[in-house]
Scaffold this active site. Structure first.
Site, PDB file in Angstrom:
ATOM      1  N   ASN A   1       0.401  -1.034  -0.357  1.00  0.00           N
ATOM      2  CA  ASN A   1      -0.215  -0.322  -0.111  1.00  0.00           C
ATOM      3  C   ASN A   1       0.931   1.223   0.126  1.00  0.00           C
ATOM      4  OD1 ASN A   1       0.541  -0.440   2.644  1.00  0.00           O
ATOM      5  ND2 ASN A   1      -1.069  -0.009   3.908  1.00  0.00           N
TER       6      ASN A   1
ATOM      7  N   GLU B   1       5.650  -3.491  12.244  1.00  0.00           N
ATOM      8  CA  GLU B   1       4.384  -2.660  11.752  1.00  0.00           C
ATOM      9  C   GLU B   1       3.444  -2.756  11.370  1.00  0.00           C
ATOM     10  OE1 GLU B   1       6.574   0.743  13.196  1.00  0.00           O
ATOM     11  OE2 GLU B   1       4.770   0.623  13.012  1.00  0.00           O
TER      12      GLU B   1
ATOM     13  N   CYS C   1      -3.048   1.854   6.520  1.00  0.00           N
ATOM     14  CA  CYS C   1      -2.952   0.631   8.237  1.00  0.00           C
ATOM     15  C   CYS C   1      -3.665   2.169   8.746  1.00  0.00           C
ATOM     16  CB  CYS C   1      -2.152   0.892   8.578  1.00  0.00           C
ATOM     17  SG  CYS C   1      -0.577   1.872   8.820  1.00  0.00           S
TER      18      CYS C   1
ATOM     19  N   GLU D   1       9.027   3.272  13.965  1.00  0.00           N
ATOM     20  CA  GLU D   1       9.971   3.864  13.114  1.00  0.00           C
ATOM     21  C   GLU D   1       9.855   5.378  12.658  1.00  0.00           C
ATOM     22  OE1 GLU D   1       7.653   0.776   9.645  1.00  0.00           O
ATOM     23  OE2 GLU D   1       9.755   0.256   9.933  1.00  0.00           O
TER      24      GLU D   1
HETATM   25  N1  LIG Z   1       2.109  -0.383  10.743  1.00  0.00           N
HETATM   26  C1  LIG Z   1       1.842   0.119   9.868  1.00  0.00           C
HETATM   27  O1  LIG Z   1       2.935   1.080   8.902  1.00  0.00           O
HETATM   28  C2  LIG Z   1       1.134  -1.216   8.209  1.00  0.00           C
HETATM   29  C3  LIG Z   1       1.646  -0.163   7.235  1.00  0.00           C
HETATM   30  C4  LIG Z   1       1.114  -0.523   5.676  1.00  0.00           C
HETATM   31  C5  LIG Z   1       0.325  -1.894   5.193  1.00  0.00           C
HETATM   32  N2  LIG Z   1       0.388  -2.311   6.695  1.00  0.00           N
HETATM   33  C6  LIG Z   1      -0.442  -3.635   7.101  1.00  0.00           C
HETATM   34  O2  LIG Z   1      -0.615  -4.163   6.272  1.00  0.00           O
HETATM   35  C7  LIG Z   1      -1.702  -4.979   5.392  1.00  0.00           C
HETATM   36  C8  LIG Z   1      -1.754  -4.775   4.118  1.00  0.00           C
HETATM   37  O3  LIG Z   1      -1.131  -5.403   3.387  1.00  0.00           O
HETATM   38  P1  LIG Z   1      -0.549  -6.720   2.916  1.00  0.00           P
HETATM   39  O4  LIG Z   1      -2.250  -6.868   2.316  1.00  0.00           O
HETATM   40  O5  LIG Z   1       0.399  -6.425   2.076  1.00  0.00           O
HETATM   41  O6  LIG Z   1      -0.409  -7.664   3.761  1.00  0.00           O
HETATM   42  P2  LIG Z   1       0.446  -8.895   3.756  1.00  0.00           P
HETATM   43  O7  LIG Z   1       0.886  -8.987   5.212  1.00  0.00           O
HETATM   44  O8  LIG Z   1      -0.049  -9.548   3.717  1.00  0.00           O
HETATM   45  O9  LIG Z   1       1.761  -8.511   3.332  1.00  0.00           O
HETATM   46  C9  LIG Z   1       3.132  -7.888   3.748  1.00  0.00           C
HETATM   47  C10 LIG Z   1       4.015  -8.792   3.310  1.00  0.00           C
HETATM   48  O10 LIG Z   1       4.231  -9.569   3.335  1.00  0.00           O
HETATM   49  C11 LIG Z   1       4.810 -10.684   2.745  1.00  0.00           C
HETATM   50  N3  LIG Z   1       4.233 -12.066   3.391  1.00  0.00           N
HETATM   51  C12 LIG Z   1       3.025 -12.800   3.314  1.00  0.00           C
HETATM   52  N4  LIG Z   1       2.932 -13.290   3.890  1.00  0.00           N
HETATM   53  C13 LIG Z   1       4.399 -13.790   3.752  1.00  0.00           C
HETATM   54  C14 LIG Z   1       4.584 -15.119   4.849  1.00  0.00           C
HETATM   55  N5  LIG Z   1       3.443 -15.914   4.819  1.00  0.00           N
HETATM   56  N6  LIG Z   1       5.796 -15.257   5.510  1.00  0.00           N
HETATM   57  C15 LIG Z   1       6.512 -13.304   4.823  1.00  0.00           C
HETATM   58  N7  LIG Z   1       6.153 -12.365   4.153  1.00  0.00           N
HETATM   59  C16 LIG Z   1       4.737 -12.639   3.764  1.00  0.00           C
HETATM   60  C17 LIG Z   1       3.917 -10.284   1.870  1.00  0.00           C
HETATM   61  O11 LIG Z   1       4.089 -10.632   0.486  1.00  0.00           O
HETATM   62  C18 LIG Z   1       3.858  -8.648   1.896  1.00  0.00           C
HETATM   63  O12 LIG Z   1       5.656  -8.434   1.438  1.00  0.00           O
HETATM   64  C19 LIG Z   1      -2.927  -4.812   6.093  1.00  0.00           C
HETATM   65  O13 LIG Z   1      -2.721  -5.335   7.744  1.00  0.00           O
HETATM   66  C20 LIG Z   1      -2.135  -2.493   7.081  1.00  0.00           C
HETATM   67  O14 LIG Z   1      -2.939  -2.530   8.274  1.00  0.00           O
HETATM   68  C21 LIG Z   1       0.883  -2.175   7.827  1.00  0.00           C
HETATM   69  O1  LIG Z   2      -0.210   2.482   6.294  1.00  0.00           O
HETATM   70  C1  LIG Z   2       0.110   2.805   6.410  1.00  0.00           C
HETATM   71  C2  LIG Z   2       1.347   3.911   6.744  1.00  0.00           C
HETATM   72  O2  LIG Z   2       2.336   3.187   6.949  1.00  0.00           O
HETATM   73  C3  LIG Z   2       0.991   4.733   5.347  1.00  0.00           C
HETATM   74  S1  LIG Z   2       1.546   5.995   6.300  1.00  0.00           S
HETATM   75  O3  LIG Z   2       3.065   5.813   7.182  1.00  0.00           O
HETATM   76  O4  LIG Z   2       0.507   6.727   7.192  1.00  0.00           O
HETATM   77  O5  LIG Z   2       2.227   7.198   5.442  1.00  0.00           O
END
Ligand SMILES: NC(=O)c1ccc[n+]([C@@H]2O[C@H](COP(=O)([O-])OP(=O)(O)OC[C@H]3O[C@@H](n4cnc5c(N)ncnc54)[C@H](O)[C@@H]3O)[C@@H](O)[C@H]2O)c1
Ligand SMILES: O=C[C@H](O)CS(=O)(=O)O
Length: 485
Positions: free
Chosen positions: A160, A258, A292, A466
């Site tokens: 994202n 995160e 997120c 971070e």
């Molecule tokens: N807290 C934050 O800063 C933050 C920022 C962005 C997204 N997110 C969260 O991420 C989620 C959305 O992103 P997403 O759909 O890509 O998440 P996801 O967990 O499916 O994937 C994230 C990353 O992990 C990898 N991945 C997936 N399964 C894995 C495994 N078994 N072992 C190792 N790597 C693996 C994916 O290829 C990707 O690179 C949402 O829950 C969002 O809230 C959090």
């Molecule tokens: O999806 C969550 C990321 O951390 C976005 S941001 O850091 O708020 O730009």
């Protein structure tokens, strides 16, 4: 017509950067990268597995001594060159992100600047990784505490925010003298590869920063099982984060997580309603709600609910859904059909709980994965969207009566990443800011993400920070030296 503009072709890397070399997967297998707006295949990247990942890890270990022995000022200079190159190419990198992720170009360019701000911030912080001296217990004793780089790091990032999630891990790691291997999301690898190419151009030595694309589970297992990898930084879903944490336990790795969020957004009766409506737009519809930290559940004090809803609707109606490359578009497509189905599931559940659709509520007439910006009223505190993040352009409005009730609703979640509330009474601001269970709180603002502040969550939203000076500490170990001379 293809969205691949001629100026982008030089930024589309279809190989991985491992130890300073651009290479394909050993198997020759590839993963297609598609434009979510058109479903056009825009590139193919290597489908790497364990052997390529282990090569990258070994290269990071080999490069570590020389990189950590550079002075902080020398590392800072390389980061400053990387920052300059990223900003010089902001337009192209923004368009590349729109091509693979879908967000509007203006928003993508904003993310590039945000991502670059982490590089700039940690170039500056590199020279402030301070230790301390402590008065000795005897006349000849000296106690010194220093910070040393953790060592070889691995990072796994989501789709994202394909740029910022990379730089807010790589920049602090390199700043303190660590080396790092990154696995980006398979949906959005091109931004990561382009950033790595610019880092290489900036003078990051071979092996210090590698990018491996491919099978997530296999690469993840190579990271977690490696004795050489001393830290894993993950951004993504809570479920995957927990898996990585468990798999890292046998080798006792440092870990930063995160994870998912479910931000409450509370509008009290003493709020500036115009400001609150704009703040909700800013938070909720960024990246079409695929963020997120975006507001996921909106609690509105009953006495001002109708007035606030009207102000909000006025702004939602102005949102422009379309292809991120088209001028004036503010809402792009969702990343996948699966993402659309989750949004539909949340709206259907809300309606079953008695919520009413006052705007939108269905797939956009553009088809594909576009979804109408949606506002639901008369929501209830037990709807599915109060328990899991929707990750789409949906605003569920839930009325409440008292401050205690609102705080109770807000904290009734396993997540604790971000939270927002609008109020003007000083005592209320103090009580709610201190009572809400979240790692980050926006008071009278819907935008809280910046490189200077410690970004992160509590509970199921993860651990570690971070950004800020705290982000640097995540990549260092303390060493205590007791000298008797
Ligand atoms: N807290 C934050 O800063 C933050 C920022 C962005 C997204 N997110 C969260 O991420 C989620 C959305 O992103 P997403 O759909 O890509 O998440 P996801 O967990 O499916 O994937 C994230 C990353 O992990 C990898 N991945 C997936 N399964 C894995 C495994 N078994 N072992 C190792 N790597 C693996 C994916 O290829 C990707 O690179 C949402 O829950 C969002 O809230 C959090
Ligand atoms: O999806 C969550 C990321 O951390 C976005 S941001 O850091 O708020 O730009």
């Amino acid at each position: 017509m293809s969205d691949i503009r001629p100026n982008l072709r030089k930024f589309i890397y279809e190989q991985c950067l491992i130890n300073g070399e651009w290479r394909s997967a050993d198997s020759g297998k590839t993963i297609a990268v598609t434009n979510p707006a058109t479903q056009e295949v825009i590139a193919h990247v290597p489908n790497c597995g364990a052997t390529e990942t282990e090569h990258a890890i070994q290269a990071a270990a080999t490069a570590l001594p020389a990189w950590r022995q550079k002075t902080a000022a020398e590392r800072a200079q390389v980061l400053k060159r990387w920052h300059a190159l990223v900003m010089e190419n902001q337009q192209a990198l923004g368009e590349l992100m729109t091509l693979e992720q879908g967000k509007p170009v203006a928003e993508a360019k904003g993310e590039i600047a945000y991502a670059a701000s982490y590089i700039e911030w940690f170039a500056e912080e590199a020279r402030r990784s301070y230790g301390e001296t402590i008065p000795g217990l005897t006349a000849s004793q000296r106690i010194i505490v220093t910070r040393e780089p953790v060592g070889v790091c691995a990072a796994i990032t989501p789709w994202n925010f394909p740029a910022a999630m990379i730089t807010r891990k790589v920049a602090p790691a390199l700043a303190v003298g660590c080396t790092i291997v990154v696995k980006p999301a398979s949906e959005t690898p091109l931004t990561a590869l382009a950033l790595a190419a610019l880092a290489q151009e900036a003078g990051v030595p071979n092996g210090v920063f590698s990018v491996v694309t491919g099978d997530a589970k296999t690469i993840g297992e190579a990271f977690t099982s490696s004795e050489l990898v001393r830290k894993i930084s993950f951004t993504g879903s809570t479920a995957v984060g927990a898996t990585l944490m468990a798999a890292s336990a046998p080798t006792l790795k440092r870990i930063s997580l995160e994870l998912g969020g479910n931000a409450p957004f509370i509008v009290f009766d003493d709020a500036d309603l115009d400001k609150a409506a704009q703040g909700l737009i800013d938070s909720k519809f960024r990246n079409a709600g695929q963020t997120c930290v975006c507001a996921n559940r909106v609690y509105v004090q009953r006495s001002i609910a109708d007035a606030f809803t009207q102000k909000l609707l006025e702004k939602v109606r102005a949102l422009n859904v379309g292809n991120g490359f088209d001028d004036g578009v503010t809402i792009g497509p969702l990343i996948s059909e699966k993402a659309v189905e989750k949004v539909e599931k949340h709206i259907a559940d809300a309606k079953q709980h008695g919520a009413e659709v006052v705007y939108g509520g269905a797939r956009h007439e553009l088809g594909g994965t576009w979804f109408q910006p949606t506002v639901l009223s008369n929501g209830t505190p037990d709807m599915l969207c109060t328990k899991e993040e929707t990750f789409g352009p949906v605003v569920p409005l839930i009325p409440f009566d008292s401050e205690e009730e609102a705080l109770g609703y807000a904290n009734a979640s396993e997540f604790g990443l971000a939270a927002y509330f609008y109020a003007r009474d000083a005592g209320r601001i103090r009580r709610v800011a201190e009572g809400i269970e979240a790692g980050m709180v926006g008071v009278n603002t819907g935008l809280i993400s910046n490189a200077t502040a410690p970004f992160g969550g509590v509970k199921a939203s993860g651990m570690g920070r971070e950004g800020g000076h705290q982000g640097l500490d995540e990549y260092t170990e303390l060493k205590y030296v007791c000298i008797d001379v």
